[in-house]
Design an enzyme around this catalytic site. Structure first.
Site, PDB file in Angstrom:
ATOM      1  N   CYS A 113      41.289 -89.727  28.695  1.00  0.00           N
ATOM      2  CA  CYS A 113      41.597 -90.572  29.852  1.00  0.00           C
ATOM      3  C   CYS A 113      40.509 -91.638  30.050  1.00  0.00           C
ATOM      4  O   CYS A 113      40.465 -92.616  29.308  1.00  0.00           O
ATOM      5  CB  CYS A 113      41.827 -89.728  31.097  1.00  0.00           C
ATOM      6  SG  CYS A 113      42.592 -90.659  32.457  1.00  0.00           S
ATOM      7  N   HIS A 199      45.689 -85.840  29.836  1.00  0.00           N
ATOM      8  CA  HIS A 199      44.708 -84.783  30.094  1.00  0.00           C
ATOM      9  C   HIS A 199      45.174 -83.451  29.499  1.00  0.00           C
ATOM     10  O   HIS A 199      45.767 -82.622  30.198  1.00  0.00           O
ATOM     11  CB  HIS A 199      44.506 -84.606  31.594  1.00  0.00           C
ATOM     12  CG  HIS A 199      43.729 -85.688  32.257  1.00  0.00           C
ATOM     13  ND1 HIS A 199      42.347 -85.704  32.282  1.00  0.00           N
ATOM     14  CD2 HIS A 199      44.134 -86.802  32.910  1.00  0.00           C
ATOM     15  CE1 HIS A 199      41.932 -86.777  32.935  1.00  0.00           C
ATOM     16  NE2 HIS A 199      42.994 -87.465  33.322  1.00  0.00           N
ATOM     17  N   GLU A 201      43.388 -81.012  28.967  1.00  0.00           N
ATOM     18  CA  GLU A 201      42.590 -79.959  29.613  1.00  0.00           C
ATOM     19  C   GLU A 201      43.124 -79.559  30.976  1.00  0.00           C
ATOM     20  O   GLU A 201      42.738 -78.513  31.520  1.00  0.00           O
ATOM     21  CB  GLU A 201      41.129 -80.419  29.736  1.00  0.00           C
ATOM     22  CG  GLU A 201      40.831 -81.372  30.889  1.00  0.00           C
ATOM     23  CD  GLU A 201      41.212 -82.824  30.658  1.00  0.00           C
ATOM     24  OE1 GLU A 201      40.753 -83.693  31.415  1.00  0.00           O
ATOM     25  OE2 GLU A 201      41.976 -83.097  29.706  1.00  0.00           O
TER      26      GLU A 201
END
Length: 252
Positions: A113, A199, A201
Site C-alpha cells: 500500500c 493489504h 496482512e
C-alpha cells in the site's frame, strides 16, 4: 536466497487500538501473515517459520535508524495512513533509503500500500489521490499475463484501504494487475521487488476497525461504510499472497 531469511519490517504507522493491542504494531501483523504463509508452502519450499524467518522491526516514523543492508536479506515497507507524496522529513528519508535498496542487487524489497507507493516514488513515478475515490474492503484485482504467471492464478482477492494511487507503472517495471479504481495494483522486478496496493496482512477484524474509524472521522459516508462492511468478510487471498512473497524472497 536460502533460509534463514532475515526480513526487516519498516513500520510506517501504528495500527488502530484494537489491532495494536492484538498484534503489537504492524511488525506483529506482518509477522503473523508471514508465519501463516510459510506453513502453506510445498514441502520442497518449506522452512521452519520459527527458526528460518528472522524478523526485525524498525519504527521509522519516530526514529531515524534504518537496518544496515549487509545485515538483512529483505526489506518490507508497511502501509500507512499518511500520504506517500508528502514532503516531510521521515517520508523523504524513507524514499532515500528505498532508493539505496533499489541501487543494489542482493537485498529484495516488498512494498505494501503506502510502501508500494514509496517504491514508485523512489523510482521517480508520480503518486497522487485517485479521482475514483476510496477502494475499500475485499476487492478483485485483475492480473496481467505476468501477474498470472507470478501468482499462478487469474485474479487476486485482497483487502484494500486507499485513496492514493501510483499514477503509472515506472519504465522497465512489470505491471502485475489493475482494478476499476486503480490501474497499478502491483509492480514487479525480478529478484528486486514485489509491491501490491492492497493489504494481504489485513483480516476482517483489522479492516472492520479501520472502516468504522474512517466513518466516525467523517472520511467515509454511512453509505460507503455499509457497502464496504458488506464485503469485508468475503474470502480473500492474504496468506496466499504472503506465500508468493516468501517464494520470491527465497528464489535463486
Amino acid at each position: 536466497m536460502r533460509p534463514p531469511l532475515r526480513i526487516a519490517i519498516l513500520e510506517c504507522d501504528t495500527p488502530l487500538p484494537d489491532a495494536d493491542s492484538r498484534y503489537n504494531g504492524y511488525g506483529g501483523v506482518f509477522t503473523a501473515l508471514l508465519k501463516s504463509s510459510a506453513k502453506t508452502l510445498n514441502q520442497s519450499d518449506r522452512f521452519d517459520s520459527e527458526i528460518d524467518l528472522q524478523i526485525s522491526r524498525w519504527d521509522i516514523m519516530n526514529g531515524i535508524e534504518y537496518p544496515k543492508l549487509e545485515d538483512v536479506d529483505a526489506v518490507l515497507l508497511s502501509g500507512s495512513r499518511y500520504n506517500s507524496y508528502e514532503d516531510v522529513p521521515w517520508i523523504n528519508r524513507l524514499v532515500e533509503f528505498t532508493q539505496s535498496v533499489l541501487a543494489q542487487d542482493r537485498v529484495r524489497l516488498l512494498g505494501i500500500c503506502f510502501g508500494h507507493q514509496i517504491v514508485a516514488r523512489a523510482l521517480g513515478t508520480k503518486v497522487c489521490p485517485s479521482d475514483q475515490g476510496w477502494e475499500i474492503a475485499v476487492c478483485d484485482v485483475d492480473l496481467t499475463p505476468e501477474g498470472k504467471e507470478l501468482f499462478g492464478r487469474n485474479k487476486l482477492r485482497i483487502q484494500q484501504v486507499h485513496q492514493d494511487i501510483v499514477y503509472e507503472c515506472p519504465p522497465g517495471v512489470t505491471l502485475l494487475g489493475s482494478s476499476p479504481r486503480c490501474a497499478v495494483q502491483g509492480m514487479y522486478s525480478r529478484r528486486r521487488f514485489i509491491t501490491v496496493q492492497g493489504h494481504p496482512e489485513f483480516n476482517e477484524e483489522i479492516e472492520d476497525e479501520i472502516i468504522k474509524h474512517l466513518t466516525e472521522e467523517g472520511v467515509l459516508s454511512e453509505t460507503q461504510a455499509q457497502e464496504a462492511l458488506s464485503r469485508v468478510g468475503n474470502e480473500y487471498d492474504g496468506v496466499f499472497i504472503g506465500a508468493t512473497f516468501l517464494k520470491f524472497l527465497t528464489e535463486d
